[in-house]
Design an enzyme around this catalytic site. Structure first.
Site, PDB file in Angstrom:
ATOM      1  N   GLY A   9       0.815  -1.394  -0.081  1.00 23.12           N
ATOM      2  CA  GLY A   9       0.119   0.143  -0.136  1.00 23.12           C
ATOM      3  C   GLY A   9       1.024   1.514  -0.044  1.00 23.12           C
ATOM      4  O   GLY A   9       1.370   1.728   1.179  1.00 23.12           O
ATOM      5  N   ALA A  11       0.128   4.560  -0.989  1.00 24.29           N
ATOM      6  CA  ALA A  11      -0.600   5.959  -1.000  1.00 24.29           C
ATOM      7  C   ALA A  11       0.591   6.889   0.076  1.00 24.29           C
ATOM      8  O   ALA A  11       1.470   6.247   0.540  1.00 24.29           O
ATOM      9  CB  ALA A  11      -1.868   6.149  -0.297  1.00 24.29           C
ATOM     10  N   SER A 128       0.864   6.997  14.528  1.00 30.92           N
ATOM     11  CA  SER A 128       0.445   8.499  14.365  1.00 30.92           C
ATOM     12  C   SER A 128       1.390   9.605  14.061  1.00 30.92           C
ATOM     13  O   SER A 128       2.697   9.238  14.219  1.00 30.92           O
ATOM     14  CB  SER A 128      -0.140   8.767  15.970  1.00 30.92           C
ATOM     15  OG  SER A 128      -0.436  10.292  15.846  1.00 30.92           O
ATOM     16  N   GLY A 130       0.727  11.435  11.171  1.00 31.02           N
ATOM     17  CA  GLY A 130       0.356  12.080   9.577  1.00 31.02           C
ATOM     18  C   GLY A 130       1.768  11.750   8.635  1.00 31.02           C
ATOM     19  O   GLY A 130       2.407  10.748   9.104  1.00 31.02           O
ATOM     20  N   LYS A 182      -4.233   3.369  19.864  1.00 37.32           N
ATOM     21  CA  LYS A 182      -4.218   4.203  19.033  1.00 37.32           C
ATOM     22  C   LYS A 182      -5.589   5.323  18.901  1.00 37.32           C
ATOM     23  O   LYS A 182      -5.803   6.261  18.742  1.00 37.32           O
ATOM     24  CB  LYS A 182      -3.750   3.773  17.612  1.00 37.32           C
ATOM     25  CG  LYS A 182      -3.931   4.868  16.525  1.00 37.32           C
ATOM     26  CD  LYS A 182      -3.100   5.967  16.507  1.00 37.32           C
ATOM     27  CE  LYS A 182      -2.861   7.015  15.500  1.00 37.32           C
ATOM     28  NZ  LYS A 182      -4.029   7.417  14.649  1.00 37.32           N
ATOM     29  N   HIS A 185      -5.884   7.569  21.704  1.00 34.97           N
ATOM     30  CA  HIS A 185      -5.036   8.696  21.238  1.00 34.97           C
ATOM     31  C   HIS A 185      -5.812   9.637  20.459  1.00 34.97           C
ATOM     32  O   HIS A 185      -5.858  10.772  20.510  1.00 34.97           O
ATOM     33  CB  HIS A 185      -3.839   8.141  20.462  1.00 34.97           C
ATOM     34  CG  HIS A 185      -3.007   9.262  19.628  1.00 34.97           C
ATOM     35  ND1 HIS A 185      -3.578   9.820  18.404  1.00 34.97           N
ATOM     36  CD2 HIS A 185      -1.819  10.144  20.011  1.00 34.97           C
ATOM     37  CE1 HIS A 185      -2.672  10.719  17.792  1.00 34.97           C
ATOM     38  NE2 HIS A 185      -1.759  10.704  18.872  1.00 34.97           N
ATOM     39  N   ASN A 186      -6.431   9.275  19.458  1.00 37.78           N
ATOM     40  CA  ASN A 186      -7.327  10.123  18.559  1.00 37.78           C
ATOM     41  C   ASN A 186      -8.514  10.616  19.221  1.00 37.78           C
ATOM     42  O   ASN A 186      -8.820  11.933  18.863  1.00 37.78           O
ATOM     43  CB  ASN A 186      -8.068   9.159  17.326  1.00 37.78           C
ATOM     44  CG  ASN A 186      -6.885   9.051  16.373  1.00 37.78           C
ATOM     45  OD1 ASN A 186      -5.642   8.728  16.533  1.00 37.78           O
ATOM     46  ND2 ASN A 186      -7.207   8.844  15.113  1.00 37.78           N
ATOM     47  N   GLU A 189      -6.966  13.654  20.833  1.00 38.23           N
ATOM     48  CA  GLU A 189      -6.792  14.470  19.902  1.00 38.23           C
ATOM     49  C   GLU A 189      -7.861  15.251  19.295  1.00 38.23           C
ATOM     50  O   GLU A 189      -7.802  16.461  19.370  1.00 38.23           O
ATOM     51  CB  GLU A 189      -6.317  13.807  18.658  1.00 38.23           C
ATOM     52  CG  GLU A 189      -5.967  14.456  17.243  1.00 38.23           C
ATOM     53  CD  GLU A 189      -5.686  13.462  16.086  1.00 38.23           C
ATOM     54  OE1 GLU A 189      -4.725  12.706  16.166  1.00 38.23           O
ATOM     55  OE2 GLU A 189      -6.357  13.460  15.095  1.00 38.23           O
ATOM     56  N   TYR A 190      -9.171  14.613  19.313  1.00 41.14           N
ATOM     57  CA  TYR A 190     -10.287  15.326  18.969  1.00 41.14           C
ATOM     58  C   TYR A 190     -10.563  16.447  20.391  1.00 41.14           C
ATOM     59  O   TYR A 190     -11.009  17.582  19.924  1.00 41.14           O
ATOM     60  CB  TYR A 190     -11.379  14.473  19.023  1.00 41.14           C
ATOM     61  CG  TYR A 190     -11.879  13.807  17.792  1.00 41.14           C
ATOM     62  CD1 TYR A 190     -10.769  13.244  16.856  1.00 41.14           C
ATOM     63  CD2 TYR A 190     -13.015  13.572  17.028  1.00 41.14           C
ATOM     64  CE1 TYR A 190     -11.217  12.396  15.814  1.00 41.14           C
ATOM     65  CE2 TYR A 190     -13.570  13.098  16.043  1.00 41.14           C
ATOM     66  CZ  TYR A 190     -12.434  12.427  15.221  1.00 41.14           C
ATOM     67  OH  TYR A 190     -12.716  11.883  14.085  1.00 41.14           O
ATOM     68  N   LYS A 260     -13.291  11.077  10.606  1.00 46.52           N
ATOM     69  CA  LYS A 260     -13.107   9.552   9.873  1.00 46.52           C
ATOM     70  C   LYS A 260     -13.678   8.584  10.832  1.00 46.52           C
ATOM     71  O   LYS A 260     -13.545   7.494  10.351  1.00 46.52           O
ATOM     72  CB  LYS A 260     -11.782   9.463   9.009  1.00 46.52           C
ATOM     73  CG  LYS A 260     -11.681  10.283   7.977  1.00 46.52           C
ATOM     74  CD  LYS A 260     -10.397   9.807   7.218  1.00 46.52           C
ATOM     75  CE  LYS A 260      -9.278  10.376   7.746  1.00 46.52           C
ATOM     76  NZ  LYS A 260      -8.998  11.790   7.909  1.00 46.52           N
TER      77      LYS A 260
HETATM   78  C1  6PG Z   1      -2.707  10.541  13.704  1.00 44.81           C
HETATM   79  C2  6PG Z   1      -3.844  11.055  13.216  1.00 44.81           C
HETATM   80  C3  6PG Z   1      -4.535  10.567  12.086  1.00 44.81           C
HETATM   81  C4  6PG Z   1      -5.577  11.113  11.471  1.00 44.81           C
HETATM   82  C5  6PG Z   1      -7.123  10.747  11.967  1.00 44.81           C
HETATM   83  C6  6PG Z   1      -8.012  11.551  12.466  1.00 44.81           C
HETATM   84  O1  6PG Z   1      -2.400  10.322  14.966  1.00 44.81           O
HETATM   85  O2  6PG Z   1      -1.887  10.725  12.974  1.00 44.81           O
HETATM   86  O3  6PG Z   1      -4.766  10.746  14.428  1.00 44.81           O
HETATM   87  O4  6PG Z   1      -4.644   9.038  12.215  1.00 44.81           O
HETATM   88  O5  6PG Z   1      -5.511  12.451  11.498  1.00 44.81           O
HETATM   89  O6  6PG Z   1      -7.386   9.814  10.773  1.00 44.81           O
HETATM   90  O7  6PG Z   1      -8.611  12.068  11.414  1.00 44.81           O
HETATM   91  P1  6PG Z   1     -10.362  12.654  11.469  1.00 44.81           P
HETATM   92  O8  6PG Z   1     -10.024  13.903  12.186  1.00 44.81           O
HETATM   93  O9  6PG Z   1     -10.438  12.832   9.946  1.00 44.81           O
HETATM   94  O10 6PG Z   1     -11.141  11.726  12.005  1.00 44.81           O
END
Ligand code: 6PG
Length: 475
Positions: A9, A11, A128, A130, A182, A185-186, A189-190, A260
């Site tokens: 993969g 991308a 994580s 990006g 993970k 973690h997200n 992040e939010y 996402k």
């Molecule tokens: C990371 C990010 C990465 C991504 C997510 C969240 O840790 O590198 O969390 O995984 O930005 O997909 O994206 P959304 O804001 O689109 O849900």
């Protein structure tokens, strides 16, 4: 030439991870993509990487030394399952398949169980940071078996970000533990992003400062206890001017946030574990709320507060917002770590929470100075029941709470939506409370459903005969 690691993969994330791997001493990287052209483009663009190209799964398997190790970087979901099936077909017992995507951890648990039957190892690894992180050093959260980790550890350590001399990767636990961590973690992040966005909005509405001026406020904050990647990029975004209109870019971006799904998973999982991650939930819901233009149009004429008092002292107000942000951030992380603790207990993972904090210090999106404080708290007390009650954080919350309250009052009085700030404060006050009205809820439950209650003064379960003589019976 046999490759010691492969990437399927190609991308952006996959290509960057492959380049990162190839740039480290001792690695030879096999690459495979569904469409041949992308593989050829990557090889042509990066001759220095010495990639070993494969154009079929058979060729890919042949190019890898044993035990074969392959990292899948395809879209989470059906594409991941299809790729796993192909790899299982051409791999042999002892080989290792790593899913580096943002998989939902129950899928990882299911896949690990299925792949294990073939004797092949399956590792779900959260990655994580990006695109930049993938290229220069991400934070990596692998699950899977101890055996797989033995082979995989040195390879992942070679490409991970480094924080204070330590690579930002650690074995989180078996099967889905890595993707679980993970996911949380997200969620954090939010929450972190929403809190920063609320801080910006409060300052903008409350002081009339321009985005560029607020960028300077964030840049200043980034030199103190709030220092973090997200604060840093916030200043960059606020400084950006739109070339087409000359307006601040933030004013021409449509105010409907995307997602996402990882934030929603964090909240759904927390609901089923019974863990109150209210700050993360509010952040996730705030994105959903923003993305309903028809409802926002319908609500646009609903009345707001009659008087809109401006804070008299702008710099004092900004300092209050900074304190409120820090306090709410402590709550968000405390809630996230609480979810990891509860998830580990539920799924029988032995997750080292201190190690989680340490591998988040660099490479990932929520990287921050602050994570050192969390690592310290778990180092001092590994079984910490509540992160925000650890001495360092308790002290910070004590210092910030008056500011926090003023900011939430200001938001309420001016009609400025600050859901993450206010729900974090409610969580703080809820846990602090000596008595909660949960007692009344228990009474209500007992009234209509004979659900029983416990008493403060003796053990047992009790029921009041509500429709009888209202005497109490022991259930
Ligand atoms: C990371 C990010 C990465 C991504 C997510 C969240 O840790 O590198 O969390 O995984 O930005 O997909 O994206 P959304 O804001 O689109 O849900």
């Amino acid at each position: 030439r046999a490759a010691n690691i492969g990437v399927v993969g190609l991308a952006v994330m996959g290509a960057n991870l492959a380049r990162n791997l190839a740039s480290r001493e001792g690695n030879t990287v096999a690459v495979l993509n569904r469409s041949r052209s992308r593989t050829d483009e990557l090889i042509a663009a990066h001759p220095e990487a010495g990639f070993v190209p494969a154009h079929s799964f058979e060729e890919f398997a042949t190019s890898l030394a044993r035990p074969r190790t392959a990292i899948i970087m395809v879209q989470a979901g059906a594409a991941t399952d299809a790729t796993i099936d192909e790899l299982v077909r051409v791999f042999e017992p002892g080989d290792i398949i790593v899913d580096g995507g943002n998989a939902y951890f129950p899928d990882t648990i299911r896949r690990e169980r299925a792949v294990r039957q073939t004797g092949i190892n399956f590792v779900g690894a959260g990655i994580s940071g990006g695109e930049e992180g993938a290229l220069h050093g991400p934070s990596i959260m692998p699950g899977g078996s101890d055996d797989a980790w033995e082979t995989l550890g040195p390879i992942l350590r070679s490409i991970a970000a480094v924080a204070e001399g330590e690579p930002c990767v650690a074995h989180m636990g078996h099967d889905g533990a890595g993707h679980f961590v993970k996911m949380v973690h997200n969620g954090i992040e939010y929450a972190d992003m929403q809190l920063i966005a609320e801080a910006y909005d409060l300052i903008r509405r409350g002081t009339g400062k321009t985005p560029a001026e607020i960028a300077e406020v964030f840049a200043e904050w980034n030199r103190g206890e709030l220092e973090s990647y997200l604060i840093e990029i916030t200043a960059e975004v606020l400084r950006q001017v739109d070339a087409a209109t000359g307006a601040p870019l933030v004013d021409v971006i449509l105010d409907q946030a995307g997602a996402k799904g990882t934030g929603a998973w964090t909240v759904q999982t927390a609901l089923s574990l019974g863990v109150p991650v209210s700050g993360i939930a509010e952040a996730t819901f705030a994105r959903s709320l923003s993305a309903h233009p028809e409802q926002r149009a319908a609500a646009a004429n609903l009345p707001g507060p009659a008087v809109i008092p401006d804070p008299a002292d702008h710099s004092a107000f900004i300092e209050d917002v900074r304190q409120a942000l820090y306090a709410s951030k402590i709550v968000a992380y405390s809630q996230g770590f609480d979810e990891i603790r509860a998830g580990a207990a539920e799924y029988d993972w032995s997750i080292d929470l201190g190690a989680v904090a340490r591998i988040w210090r660099a490479g990932c999106i929520i990287r921050a100075q602050f994570l050192n404080r969390i690592a310290d708290a778990y180092a001092q007390q590994p079984e910490l029941p509540l992160l925000m009650a650890a001495p360092y954080f308790a002290e910070a919350l004590g210092r910030g709470q008056e500011s926090w309250r003023r900011v939430v009052i200001h938001a309420t009085r001016t009609g400025t939506p600050a859901p993450a700030f206010s729900s974090s404060l409610a969580y703080y006050d809820g846990l602090r409370a000596e008595r909660l009205p949960a007692a009344l809820v228990q009474g209500q439950r007992d009234f209509f459903g004979a659900h029983t209650y416990q008493r403060v003064d003796r053990p047992g379960r009790f029921h009041t005969l509500w429709s009888g003589d209202r005497s109490e019976t022991e259930a």
